[in-house]
Motif scaffolding. Structure first.
Motif, PDB file in Angstrom:
ATOM      1  N   ARG A 137       0.834  -1.199   0.000  1.00  0.00           N
ATOM      2  CA  ARG A 137       0.000   0.000   0.000  1.00  0.00           C
ATOM      3  C   ARG A 137       0.873   1.255   0.000  1.00  0.00           C
ATOM      4  O   ARG A 137       1.094   1.877   1.039  1.00  0.00           O
ATOM      5  N   PRO A 138       1.384   1.648  -1.151  1.00  0.00           N
ATOM      6  CA  PRO A 138       2.189   2.876  -1.199  1.00  0.00           C
ATOM      7  C   PRO A 138       1.333   4.099  -0.878  1.00  0.00           C
ATOM      8  O   PRO A 138       0.145   4.149  -1.191  1.00  0.00           O
ATOM      9  N   ALA A 139       1.965   5.066  -0.222  1.00  0.00           N
ATOM     10  CA  ALA A 139       1.280   6.314   0.118  1.00  0.00           C
ATOM     11  C   ALA A 139       1.826   7.444  -0.739  1.00  0.00           C
ATOM     12  O   ALA A 139       2.995   7.437  -1.154  1.00  0.00           O
ATOM     13  N   ALA A 140       0.972   8.440  -0.982  1.00  0.00           N
ATOM     14  CA  ALA A 140       1.369   9.560  -1.831  1.00  0.00           C
ATOM     15  C   ALA A 140       2.255  10.547  -1.087  1.00  0.00           C
ATOM     16  O   ALA A 140       3.083  11.225  -1.701  1.00  0.00           O
ATOM     17  N   GLU A 141       2.099  10.642   0.233  1.00  0.00           N
ATOM     18  CA  GLU A 141       2.874  11.618   0.990  1.00  0.00           C
ATOM     19  C   GLU A 141       3.077  11.146   2.425  1.00  0.00           C
ATOM     20  O   GLU A 141       2.344  10.285   2.920  1.00  0.00           O
ATOM     21  N   VAL A 142       4.067  11.732   3.078  1.00  0.00           N
ATOM     22  CA  VAL A 142       4.336  11.451   4.482  1.00  0.00           C
ATOM     23  C   VAL A 142       3.431  12.327   5.337  1.00  0.00           C
ATOM     24  O   VAL A 142       3.466  13.554   5.241  1.00  0.00           O
ATOM     25  N   VAL A 143       2.614  11.688   6.161  1.00  0.00           N
ATOM     26  CA  VAL A 143       1.735  12.384   7.090  1.00  0.00           C
ATOM     27  C   VAL A 143       2.295  12.307   8.513  1.00  0.00           C
ATOM     28  O   VAL A 143       2.204  13.272   9.271  1.00  0.00           O
ATOM     29  N   LEU A 144       2.868  11.147   8.852  1.00  0.00           N
ATOM     30  CA  LEU A 144       3.457  10.934  10.174  1.00  0.00           C
ATOM     31  C   LEU A 144       4.971  10.974  10.034  1.00  0.00           C
ATOM     32  O   LEU A 144       5.554  10.185   9.287  1.00  0.00           O
ATOM     33  N   ASP A 145       5.611  11.875  10.767  1.00  0.00           N
ATOM     34  CA  ASP A 145       7.033  12.119  10.546  1.00  0.00           C
ATOM     35  C   ASP A 145       7.956  11.231  11.364  1.00  0.00           C
ATOM     36  O   ASP A 145       9.169  11.440  11.390  1.00  0.00           O
ATOM     37  N   VAL A 159      10.910  -7.002   3.802  1.00  0.00           N
ATOM     38  CA  VAL A 159      11.351  -5.725   4.354  1.00  0.00           C
ATOM     39  C   VAL A 159      12.779  -5.416   3.916  1.00  0.00           C
ATOM     40  O   VAL A 159      13.100  -4.282   3.532  1.00  0.00           O
ATOM     41  N   GLU A 160      13.628  -6.414   3.949  1.00  0.00           N
ATOM     42  CA  GLU A 160      15.037  -6.208   3.587  1.00  0.00           C
ATOM     43  C   GLU A 160      15.187  -5.765   2.136  1.00  0.00           C
ATOM     44  O   GLU A 160      16.067  -4.959   1.805  1.00  0.00           O
ATOM     45  N   ARG A 161      14.311  -6.254   1.275  1.00  0.00           N
ATOM     46  CA  ARG A 161      14.378  -5.906  -0.145  1.00  0.00           C
ATOM     47  C   ARG A 161      13.688  -4.589  -0.475  1.00  0.00           C
ATOM     48  O   ARG A 161      13.905  -4.026  -1.549  1.00  0.00           O
ATOM     49  N   ALA A 162      12.839  -4.111   0.415  1.00  0.00           N
ATOM     50  CA  ALA A 162      11.920  -3.026   0.067  1.00  0.00           C
ATOM     51  C   ALA A 162      12.567  -1.656  -0.037  1.00  0.00           C
ATOM     52  O   ALA A 162      12.033  -0.763  -0.694  1.00  0.00           O
ATOM     53  N   GLY A 163      13.699  -1.450   0.606  1.00  0.00           N
ATOM     54  CA  GLY A 163      14.248  -0.104   0.688  1.00  0.00           C
ATOM     55  C   GLY A 163      13.515   0.690   1.741  1.00  0.00           C
ATOM     56  O   GLY A 163      13.214   0.175   2.823  1.00  0.00           O
ATOM     57  N   ASP A 164      13.166   1.932   1.429  1.00  0.00           N
ATOM     58  CA  ASP A 164      12.476   2.775   2.409  1.00  0.00           C
ATOM     59  C   ASP A 164      11.301   3.504   1.763  1.00  0.00           C
ATOM     60  O   ASP A 164      11.283   4.745   1.674  1.00  0.00           O
ATOM     61  N   PRO A 165      10.295   2.763   1.318  1.00  0.00           N
ATOM     62  CA  PRO A 165       9.159   3.406   0.651  1.00  0.00           C
ATOM     63  C   PRO A 165       8.263   4.146   1.643  1.00  0.00           C
ATOM     64  O   PRO A 165       8.315   3.907   2.856  1.00  0.00           O
ATOM     65  N   VAL A 166       7.432   5.034   1.119  1.00  0.00           N
ATOM     66  CA  VAL A 166       6.372   5.656   1.913  1.00  0.00           C
ATOM     67  C   VAL A 166       5.163   4.726   1.827  1.00  0.00           C
ATOM     68  O   VAL A 166       4.675   4.423   0.747  1.00  0.00           O
ATOM     69  N   ILE A 167       4.704   4.244   2.983  1.00  0.00           N
ATOM     70  CA  ILE A 167       3.615   3.276   3.036  1.00  0.00           C
ATOM     71  C   ILE A 167       2.394   3.881   3.720  1.00  0.00           C
ATOM     72  O   ILE A 167       2.521   4.796   4.528  1.00  0.00           O
ATOM     73  N   GLU A 168       1.216   3.353   3.380  1.00  0.00           N
ATOM     74  CA  GLU A 168      -0.024   3.831   3.977  1.00  0.00           C
ATOM     75  C   GLU A 168      -0.345   2.993   5.201  1.00  0.00           C
ATOM     76  O   GLU A 168      -0.690   1.823   5.100  1.00  0.00           O
ATOM     77  N   THR A 169      -0.221   3.589   6.392  1.00  0.00           N
ATOM     78  CA  THR A 169      -0.533   2.903   7.645  1.00  0.00           C
ATOM     79  C   THR A 169      -1.916   3.330   8.118  1.00  0.00           C
ATOM     80  O   THR A 169      -2.546   4.221   7.527  1.00  0.00           O
ATOM     81  N   ILE A 170      -2.374   2.746   9.196  1.00  0.00           N
ATOM     82  CA  ILE A 170      -3.676   3.115   9.734  1.00  0.00           C
ATOM     83  C   ILE A 170      -3.715   4.564  10.194  1.00  0.00           C
ATOM     84  O   ILE A 170      -4.779   5.177  10.287  1.00  0.00           O
TER      85      ILE A 170
END
Length: 205
Positions: A56-64, A117-128
């Protein structure tokens, strides 16, 4: 150590702890309204949510950061993630989904999620709680695995997992920072320095 390495250490420790639960203990009291199976299932959600959110990729960082996550979706009820009834029911469902061999199911989760997780890098994900970096989300999952590992150990009569100082430092600092963000920093500091006990209902989540 990186946030991934802390998460991996906590995940393996949790799986090892669950593997020691006796077959006759799964229906025994766990924590609050949960039996031991539901408690283990709730702890395993620290792995399940990572697995889900990676898709679930997110469009922007909401939680820093992890402190922002804990204070936005904790016991304050600011979102569905903090509703006690919803949390309890997700734990029961997660426990039931572990099937006839919960320990094996938790081990399978660890073996599937850690390589992802190890392969993913550091994407922006959609959390609750909203979009955030994976590297910022992982410490909240390490926190869950460690804290609920303590709960599982207590409920099943086992000693706590032998975790490294760096992992314990990460989760303890995160808890203290969340307390400060919640306005409980002075109360926590007084307790940590032996000035006063914590109030009975004090919690950072």
């Amino acid at each position: 150590m990186t946030s991934y390495e802390h998460f991996a250490e906590a995940a393996h420790a949790y799986a090892d702890l669950v593997a020691q639960i006796r077959p006759d203990q799964w229906d025994s009291p766990g924590l609050g309204v949960w039996d031991l199976r539901a408690l283990v299932g709730h702890g395993a959600r620290a792995l399940i949510t990572v697995d889900t959110y990676l898709d679930r990729p997110a469009a922007e960082v909401v939680l820093d950061g992890p402190v922002a996550y804990l204070t936005s979706v904790g016991a304050s009820g600011n979102s569905a993630g903090g509703d006690p009834g919803a949390v309890a029911e997700r734990g029961r469902q997660a426990g039931a989904s572990l099937g006839a061999d919960p320990a094996a199911a938790v081990r399978v989760l660890v073996e599937r999620v850690l390589p992802r997780v190890e392969r993913a890098g550091d994407p922006v994900i959609e959390t609750i709680g909203g979009g955030m970096r994976l590297s910022d989300y992982l410490p909240t999952r390490t926190f869950e695995l460690v804290v609920h590992g303590l709960d599982v150990a207590r409920a099943s009569g086992q000693p706590p997992s032998a975790l490294g100082e760096e992992v314990l430092d990460e989760v303890t600092v995160l808890a203290a920072s969340a307390a400060v963000r919640h306005g409980g920093g002075a109360v926590l500091l007084a307790a940590l320095t032996g000035r006063a006990p914590l109030p009975e209902d004090f919690s950072v989540v």
